[in-house]
Design an enzyme around this catalytic site. Structure first.
Site, PDB file in Angstrom:
ATOM      1  N   PHE A 152     -49.949  32.639 -19.326  1.00 44.13           N
ATOM      2  CA  PHE A 152     -49.606  32.041 -18.042  1.00 44.13           C
ATOM      3  C   PHE A 152     -50.690  32.439 -17.039  1.00 44.13           C
ATOM      4  O   PHE A 152     -50.980  33.619 -16.865  1.00 44.13           O
ATOM      5  CB  PHE A 152     -48.232  32.520 -17.568  1.00 44.13           C
ATOM      6  CG  PHE A 152     -47.769  31.772 -16.359  1.00 44.13           C
ATOM      7  CD1 PHE A 152     -47.272  30.481 -16.475  1.00 44.13           C
ATOM      8  CD2 PHE A 152     -47.872  32.339 -15.096  1.00 44.13           C
ATOM      9  CE1 PHE A 152     -46.873  29.766 -15.361  1.00 44.13           C
ATOM     10  CE2 PHE A 152     -47.467  31.628 -13.968  1.00 44.13           C
ATOM     11  CZ  PHE A 152     -46.973  30.339 -14.113  1.00 44.13           C
ATOM     12  N   ASP A 175     -49.984  27.848  -9.704  1.00 45.87           N
ATOM     13  CA  ASP A 175     -49.062  28.741  -8.993  1.00 45.87           C
ATOM     14  C   ASP A 175     -48.096  29.462  -9.913  1.00 45.87           C
ATOM     15  O   ASP A 175     -47.861  29.065 -11.056  1.00 45.87           O
ATOM     16  CB  ASP A 175     -48.224  27.921  -8.008  1.00 45.87           C
ATOM     17  CG  ASP A 175     -47.161  27.092  -8.745  1.00 45.87           C
ATOM     18  OD1 ASP A 175     -47.523  26.267  -9.612  1.00 45.87           O
ATOM     19  OD2 ASP A 175     -45.958  27.298  -8.488  1.00 45.87           O
ATOM     20  N   ASP A 222     -50.710  21.832 -21.115  1.00 46.87           N
ATOM     21  CA  ASP A 222     -49.944  22.849 -21.830  1.00 46.87           C
ATOM     22  C   ASP A 222     -49.199  22.154 -22.975  1.00 46.87           C
ATOM     23  O   ASP A 222     -49.706  22.038 -24.083  1.00 46.87           O
ATOM     24  CB  ASP A 222     -49.029  23.542 -20.824  1.00 46.87           C
ATOM     25  CG  ASP A 222     -48.264  24.708 -21.422  1.00 46.87           C
ATOM     26  OD1 ASP A 222     -48.502  25.033 -22.589  1.00 46.87           O
ATOM     27  OD2 ASP A 222     -47.411  25.284 -20.730  1.00 46.87           O
TER      28      ASP A 222
HETATM   29  P1  IMP Z   1     -47.258  20.372 -19.642  1.00 50.47           P
HETATM   30  O1  IMP Z   1     -46.459  19.196 -19.174  1.00 50.47           O
HETATM   31  O2  IMP Z   1     -46.450  21.328 -20.476  1.00 50.47           O
HETATM   32  O3  IMP Z   1     -48.596  20.006 -20.269  1.00 50.47           O
HETATM   33  O4  IMP Z   1     -47.552  21.284 -18.393  1.00 50.47           O
HETATM   34  C1  IMP Z   1     -48.436  20.942 -17.440  1.00 50.47           C
HETATM   35  C2  IMP Z   1     -47.970  21.425 -16.078  1.00 50.47           C
HETATM   36  O5  IMP Z   1     -47.254  22.673 -16.130  1.00 50.47           O
HETATM   37  C3  IMP Z   1     -49.199  21.672 -15.261  1.00 50.47           C
HETATM   38  O6  IMP Z   1     -49.460  20.551 -14.460  1.00 50.47           O
HETATM   39  C4  IMP Z   1     -48.851  22.892 -14.441  1.00 50.47           C
HETATM   40  O7  IMP Z   1     -48.314  22.470 -13.203  1.00 50.47           O
HETATM   41  C5  IMP Z   1     -47.774  23.605 -15.205  1.00 50.47           C
HETATM   42  N1  IMP Z   1     -48.333  24.749 -15.959  1.00 50.47           N
HETATM   43  C6  IMP Z   1     -48.546  24.817 -17.296  1.00 50.47           C
HETATM   44  N2  IMP Z   1     -49.060  25.999 -17.657  1.00 50.47           N
HETATM   45  C7  IMP Z   1     -49.198  26.711 -16.507  1.00 50.47           C
HETATM   46  C8  IMP Z   1     -49.707  28.034 -16.227  1.00 50.47           C
HETATM   47  O8  IMP Z   1     -50.175  28.803 -17.096  1.00 50.47           O
HETATM   48  N3  IMP Z   1     -49.684  28.403 -14.918  1.00 50.47           N
HETATM   49  C9  IMP Z   1     -49.210  27.602 -13.922  1.00 50.47           C
HETATM   50  N4  IMP Z   1     -48.739  26.361 -14.144  1.00 50.47           N
HETATM   51  C10 IMP Z   1     -48.732  25.919 -15.433  1.00 50.47           C
END
Ligand code: IMP
Ligand code: MG
Length: 205
Positions: free
Chosen positions: A163, A170, A114
């Site tokens: 999302f 989850d 993300d």
């Molecule tokens: P980042 O650090 O922003 O890249 O986010 C990654 C982490 O956020 C992932 O390992 C997920 O656990 C959580 N995450 C990001 N987007 C989503 C989503 O759409 N649904 C559920 N969990 C998410």
């Protein structure tokens, strides 16, 4: 639970065939081919980021025919009912796992890319241990600028910046067991704090 689903983005057949395809690519890259003699000569350490990557891990690893070990790492960035990142907290580090990664082939696995903060933080930790080879692999990557700019080696699917839950992902700890990648109905998220164990809104106190 099923009535909370808004839309199925990726179904189980699509996931199964893509995961197998990516596993073949990874095997090929680590071993230099898929000849059984080459595969026998190589080894990898998988580092899945808990909890979201568990189902992806279970499917992916069964398509990787080489010798392997698993070292778990636990990271939280979407605590509770958050649907946007709240910053990265590493709850168990590789130090506490006592694993010497020096000279190893390491594959870091996460459910979704993300903002990239999670993979960045864990990758830095891994690199401090001088592995010979580190690659990152995610099931999903969101089509947003930060995610697309982040260097990642293997991506199973690019998805819209929504999302999503299911196949390990989850919302407040729920929906990981859905076998498909789905979005939730907006009212499920809006009314979450008043839900009852049946998922129905509770009566006002
Ligand atoms: P980042 O650090 O922003 O890249 O986010 C990654 C982490 O956020 C992932 O390992 C997920 O656990 C959580 N995450 C990001 N987007 C989503 C989503 O759409 N649904 C559920 N969990 C998410
Ligand atoms: Mg995660």
């Amino acid at each position: 639970m099923l009535r909370d689903i808004d839309r199925v983005l990726i179904d189980r057949q699509q996931i199964a065939s893509r995961v197998q395809e990516v596993a073949r690519t990874i095997t090929h890259e680590i071993c230099g081919g898929d000849d059984p003699a080459l595969v026998e000569d190589h080894e990898v350490t998988l580092v899945p980021i808990l909890t979201g990557s568990v189902i992806f891990l279970a499917d992916l690893m069964r398509h990787l025919p080489l010798r392997m070990r698993i070292r778990l790492i636990s990271v939280s960035s979407y605590p509770g009912t958050s649907t946007t990142s709240k910053g990265v907290t590493i709850q168990s580090s590789l130090d506490s796992l006592g694993q010497d990664l020096q000279g190893q082939h390491v594959l870091l696995i996460d459910d979704i890319l993300d903002s990239g903060r999670t993979l960045h933080a864990v990758r830095e930790l891994l690199l401090q241990r001088n592995p010979a080879w580190v690659r990152t692999c995610v099931l999903l990557r969101k089509l947003r600028p930060e995610a697309m700019a982040f260097p990642v080696d293997y991506v199973c699917f690019d998805i819209p910046d929504d999302f999503v839950v299911g196949y390990g992902l989850d919302f407040d700890g729920y929906y990981r067991n859905l076998p498909e990648i789905v979005t939730l109905k907006p009212q499920v998220i809006e009314n979450w704090s008043t839900r009852t164990p049946t998922g129905k809104p509770g009566s006002p106190a």
